[in-house]
Design an enzyme around this catalytic site. Structure first.
Site, short mmCIF file in Angstrom:
data_model
loop_
_atom_site.label_atom_id
_atom_site.label_comp_id
_atom_site.label_asym_id
_atom_site.label_seq_id
_atom_site.Cartn_x
_atom_site.Cartn_y
_atom_site.Cartn_z
N CYS A 92 0.86 -1.18 0.00
CA CYS A 92 0.00 0.00 0.00
C CYS A 92 0.91 1.23 0.00
O CYS A 92 2.02 1.20 0.53
CB CYS A 92 -0.87 -0.03 1.25
SG CYS A 92 -1.82 1.47 1.53
N SER A 117 0.72 3.84 1.70
CA SER A 117 0.93 4.50 3.00
C SER A 117 2.32 4.22 3.55
O SER A 117 2.99 5.13 4.06
CB SER A 117 -0.14 4.04 3.99
OG SER A 117 -1.41 4.40 3.51
N HIS A 161 4.87 6.59 2.11
CA HIS A 161 4.89 7.95 2.64
C HIS A 161 5.84 8.04 3.83
O HIS A 161 6.52 9.05 4.03
CB HIS A 161 3.49 8.38 3.11
CG HIS A 161 2.50 8.55 2.00
ND1 HIS A 161 2.73 9.31 0.89
CD2 HIS A 161 1.22 8.08 1.87
CE1 HIS A 161 1.66 9.30 0.11
NE2 HIS A 161 0.74 8.56 0.68
N HIS A 171 1.05 -3.42 6.29
CA HIS A 171 -0.21 -3.41 7.05
C HIS A 171 -1.37 -3.95 6.23
O HIS A 171 -2.52 -3.66 6.52
CB HIS A 171 -0.52 -1.98 7.52
CG HIS A 171 -0.77 -1.06 6.37
ND1 HIS A 171 0.23 -0.48 5.65
CD2 HIS A 171 -1.92 -0.68 5.78
CE1 HIS A 171 -0.29 0.24 4.68
NE2 HIS A 171 -1.60 0.13 4.72
N CYS A 220 -6.34 -3.64 3.65
CA CYS A 220 -6.33 -2.17 3.69
C CYS A 220 -7.03 -1.59 2.47
O CYS A 220 -8.09 -1.00 2.58
CB CYS A 220 -4.91 -1.61 3.80
SG CYS A 220 -4.95 0.21 3.73
N1 LIG Z 1 -7.49 7.01 4.45
C1 LIG Z 1 -6.95 5.85 4.71
O1 LIG Z 1 -7.27 5.22 5.72
C2 LIG Z 1 -5.95 5.26 3.76
C3 LIG Z 1 -5.74 3.89 3.72
C4 LIG Z 1 -4.87 3.38 2.78
C5 LIG Z 1 -4.19 4.22 1.89
N2 LIG Z 1 -4.39 5.56 2.00
C6 LIG Z 1 -3.72 6.49 1.07
O2 LIG Z 1 -4.40 6.45 -0.18
C7 LIG Z 1 -3.52 6.94 -1.19
C8 LIG Z 1 -3.52 5.99 -2.38
O3 LIG Z 1 -2.88 4.77 -2.03
P1 LIG Z 1 -2.59 3.66 -3.14
O4 LIG Z 1 -1.95 2.53 -2.43
O5 LIG Z 1 -3.80 3.42 -3.97
O6 LIG Z 1 -1.48 4.43 -4.02
P2 LIG Z 1 -0.97 4.15 -5.52
O7 LIG Z 1 0.37 4.75 -5.61
O8 LIG Z 1 -1.16 2.72 -5.87
O9 LIG Z 1 -2.02 4.97 -6.42
C9 LIG Z 1 -1.98 6.36 -6.61
C10 LIG Z 1 -2.51 6.65 -8.02
O10 LIG Z 1 -2.55 8.06 -8.20
C11 LIG Z 1 -2.10 8.38 -9.50
N3 LIG Z 1 -1.64 9.77 -9.49
C12 LIG Z 1 -0.48 10.27 -8.98
N4 LIG Z 1 -0.46 11.62 -9.11
C13 LIG Z 1 -1.62 11.98 -9.72
C14 LIG Z 1 -2.22 13.22 -10.08
N5 LIG Z 1 -1.58 14.39 -9.89
N6 LIG Z 1 -3.45 13.21 -10.68
C15 LIG Z 1 -4.11 12.04 -10.89
N7 LIG Z 1 -3.61 10.83 -10.54
C16 LIG Z 1 -2.39 10.80 -9.95
C17 LIG Z 1 -1.02 7.35 -9.79
O11 LIG Z 1 -0.80 7.17 -11.19
C18 LIG Z 1 -1.63 6.09 -9.13
O12 LIG Z 1 -2.41 5.36 -10.06
C19 LIG Z 1 -2.15 7.08 -0.51
O13 LIG Z 1 -1.97 8.42 -0.10
C20 LIG Z 1 -2.29 6.19 0.71
O14 LIG Z 1 -1.42 6.54 1.74
C21 LIG Z 1 -5.25 6.09 2.91
ZN LIG Z 2 -2.87 0.91 3.45
#
Ligand SMILES: NC(=O)c1ccc[n+]([C@@H]2O[C@H](COP(=O)([O-])OP(=O)(O)OC[C@H]3O[C@@H](n4cnc5c(N)ncnc54)[C@H](O)[C@@H]3O)[C@@H](O)[C@H]2O)c1
Ligand SMILES: [Zn+2]
Ligand SMILES: [Zn+2]
Length: 363
Positions: A38, A40, A43, A59, A164
């Site tokens: 993931c 996260s 980051h 996680h 997650c």
């Molecule tokens: N709120 C929560 O509880 C929670 C839980 C899990 C993950 N997250 C967060 O969710 C986010 C996404 O996680 P993920 O694992 O899917 O990430 P990921 O890297 O797999 O996906 C991110 C996507 O965003 C795209 N992207 C990047 N910059 C962009 C832009 N400017 N415009 C449009 N698209 C863009 C990328 O091409 C990619 O497809 C992360 O910030 C992660 O930390 C939050």
């Molecule tokens: Zn996660």
């Protein structure tokens, strides 16, 4: 056992031989079968967020119960489980109201101060478990309130994604925003989380599901998973495009990246009375700017979703059913399967935006 440890921030993961204790009275030892990558964790590795170090990261895991402590009655050795970082105390006001992902009382589900750590490195130092799980490891030793039992027909590598990403994305749609059938939805970011939100919107009966990403390959996957429209934000003005597709804006927007710019886009894409849900982990300390007058004149709403506002022991088995019934696409979500040793390569794929979801499989 082997585990991927973060020793400094910013830093890469290091594969180390670590020791894991026996389960205490309310703990469960899980043999990890699948562990998803993931964003996260990345980051933290990149220094946008801080966590206690050294830490076994990861996680998003699923596996098989190996052993349980003397007070554990919920699971037994051999049970298939998914772990969840929303470890609930069951006593605080958030738990009592069903908002497990906001539980702010870790003491009852942690080892008492001064007792032996659950995991230790070769130097004998205690290791933190990232998100109270530490899923990038051959074994996870967790509190029993960190696991949910699932059907054995569910393949455990894909079950890990429910730990997650899937729960966060579907939960943001079903529980946080409560998307209504027939409504119009945009999801910004088509990674593991965004594709899950998008599928949630499809399952909830949204009439339009728009995916926004900057990679055409991600948008192709989004179409396959139910996006009715796609917008490449690197090639066109995403806000203008979404407003045009919907004649004036969406009812629900979801930000699944974690950037100030895309959170502000999620707000700008709303029609009056729309709700923008922020899922992405915006770097700690970053401020979001939105035009104040729109808040009251258009009655728009901006809110966050922590782990999909889950009640994971109810939600995760339902998501397993959705997958086994063919309604939730997870096979297509896994673009890469790797071994624990290749984890930094897995995160390179994520940095380069080449992976949909990478899963570590353990023998
Ligand atoms: N709120 C929560 O509880 C929670 C839980 C899990 C993950 N997250 C967060 O969710 C986010 C996404 O996680 P993920 O694992 O899917 O990430 P990921 O890297 O797999 O996906 C991110 C996507 O965003 C795209 N992207 C990047 N910059 C962009 C832009 N400017 N415009 C449009 N698209 C863009 C990328 O091409 C990619 O497809 C992360 O910030 C992660 O930390 C939050
Ligand atoms: Zn996660
Ligand atoms: Zn609680």
């Amino acid at each position: 056992m082997k585990a991927a440890v973060l020793n400094r921030i910013p830093g890469e993961l290091e594969i180390e031989d670590v020791s894991i204790d026996k389960p205490a009275a309310n703990e469960v030892l899980v043999r990890t079968v699948g562990s998803g990558l993931c964003h996260s964790d990345l980051h933290f590795m990149e220094g946008h967020w801080q966590t206690k170090l050294p830490a076994v990261m990861g996680h998003e895991g699923a596996g098989i119960v190996e052993a349980v402590g003397e007070n554990v009655h919920y699971v037994k050795p051999g049970d298939h489980v998914i772990t969840c970082l929303s470890v609930f105390c069951g006593q605080c006001r958030y738990c009592l109201a069903g908002h497990l992902s906001l539980c702010n009382n870790p003491a009852p589900t942690s080892r008492p101060r001064g007792s032996a750590p659950r995991t230790t490195n070769a130097k004998g130092e205690g290791l933190a478990q990232f998100a109270r799980l530490g899923a990038f490891a051959e074994m996870m030793l967790v509190h029993e309130n960190a696991v949910v039992k699932i059907r054995e027909e569910m393949p455990l590598d894909r079950a890990s994604l429910i730990g997650c990403g899937v729960t966060t994305g579907l939960g943001a749609v079903f529980r946080t925003a409560q998307v209504q059938a027939g409504s119009e939805v945009v999801v910004i970011g088509a990674g593991g989380i965004g594709l899950s939100a998008l599928q949630g919107a499809r399952i909830a009966g949204a009439s339009k599901v728009i995916a926004v990403d900057v990679e055409d390959a991600k948008l192709d996957v989004a179409r396959q998973m139910g996006a009715t429209h796609v917008v490449n934000g690197a090639k066109e003005d995403a806000v203008a495009a979404v407003k045009e597709i919907t004649s004036g804006g969406v009812d629900y927007s979801f930000e699944a990246i974690g950037l100030k710019q895309t959170v502000e886009q999620a707000w700008a894409m709303l029609r009056p009375r729309g709700t923008a849900t922020v899922i992405g982990m915006v770097p700690f300390g970053t401020k979001i700017e939105i035009p104040g007058h729109e808040i009251f004149m258009e009655e728009k709403m901006l809110r966050g979703s922590m782990m999909g506002s889950n009640q994971f022991r109810l939600d995760m088995p339902r998501f397993v059913d959705l997958y086994l019934d063919g309604k939730l696409m997870l096979d297509e979500m896994v673009s890469h399967r790797i071994k624990l040793e290749d984890i930094n390569h897995g995160y390179d794929l994520m940095r380069r935006r080449e992976a949909t979801r990478t899963v570590i499989t353990f023998d």
